[in-house]
Design a protein around this motif. Structure first.
Motif, PDB file in Angstrom:
ATOM      1  N   GLU A  49      10.097   3.699   1.465  1.00  0.00           N
ATOM      2  CA  GLU A  49       9.572   2.648   2.597  1.00  0.00           C
ATOM      3  C   GLU A  49       9.622   1.606   1.869  1.00  0.00           C
ATOM      4  O   GLU A  49       8.734   1.259   0.689  1.00  0.00           O
ATOM      5  N   PRO A  51       7.150  -2.253   2.499  1.00  0.00           N
ATOM      6  CA  PRO A  51       6.110  -2.502   3.333  1.00  0.00           C
ATOM      7  C   PRO A  51       6.723  -3.939   4.100  1.00  0.00           C
ATOM      8  O   PRO A  51       7.369  -4.791   3.640  1.00  0.00           O
ATOM      9  N   ARG A  52       6.198  -3.765   5.390  1.00  0.00           N
ATOM     10  CA  ARG A  52       6.512  -4.919   6.292  1.00  0.00           C
ATOM     11  C   ARG A  52       6.130  -6.222   5.706  1.00  0.00           C
ATOM     12  O   ARG A  52       6.901  -6.925   5.720  1.00  0.00           O
ATOM     13  N   GLU A  53       4.955  -6.439   5.053  1.00  0.00           N
ATOM     14  CA  GLU A  53       4.557  -7.713   4.481  1.00  0.00           C
ATOM     15  C   GLU A  53       5.409  -8.212   3.558  1.00  0.00           C
ATOM     16  O   GLU A  53       5.739  -9.224   3.382  1.00  0.00           O
ATOM     17  N   TYR A  69      10.267  -4.720  13.225  1.00  0.00           N
ATOM     18  CA  TYR A  69      10.294  -3.588  11.981  1.00  0.00           C
ATOM     19  C   TYR A  69       9.907  -2.216  12.272  1.00  0.00           C
ATOM     20  O   TYR A  69       9.340  -1.760  13.034  1.00  0.00           O
TER      21      TYR A  69
END
Length: 72
Positions: A49, A51-53, A69
């Protein structure tokens, strides 16, 4: 493998898709990435995964806006 689905606002043409694909490929270790200006989306296949940030930062640096997201 992880599938990450992004909503991206601001892409207008196939060239925008190419810029988005290249930015993600150059920033992260991904197996596959496919942006679509018509669907306002980008689908990423990666081992882990992201990270969204981190994705939000790359999308913004490319000139677009991350609107959603989702990780599967």
């Amino acid at each position: 493998m992880v599938k990450i689905c992004l909503g991206i606002d601001g892409m207008m043409c196939p060239m925008c898709e190419a810029h988005m694909n290249d930015a993600i490929r150059n920033s992260f270790d991904v197996k596959k990435v496919k942006a679509s200006h018509k669907k306002k989306s980008c689908v990423i296949t990666a081992k882990e995964e992201i990270p969204r940030e981190a994705l939000e930062k790359v999308v913004a640096e490319t000139g677009y806006k991350l609107t959603s997201y989702e990780v599967e």
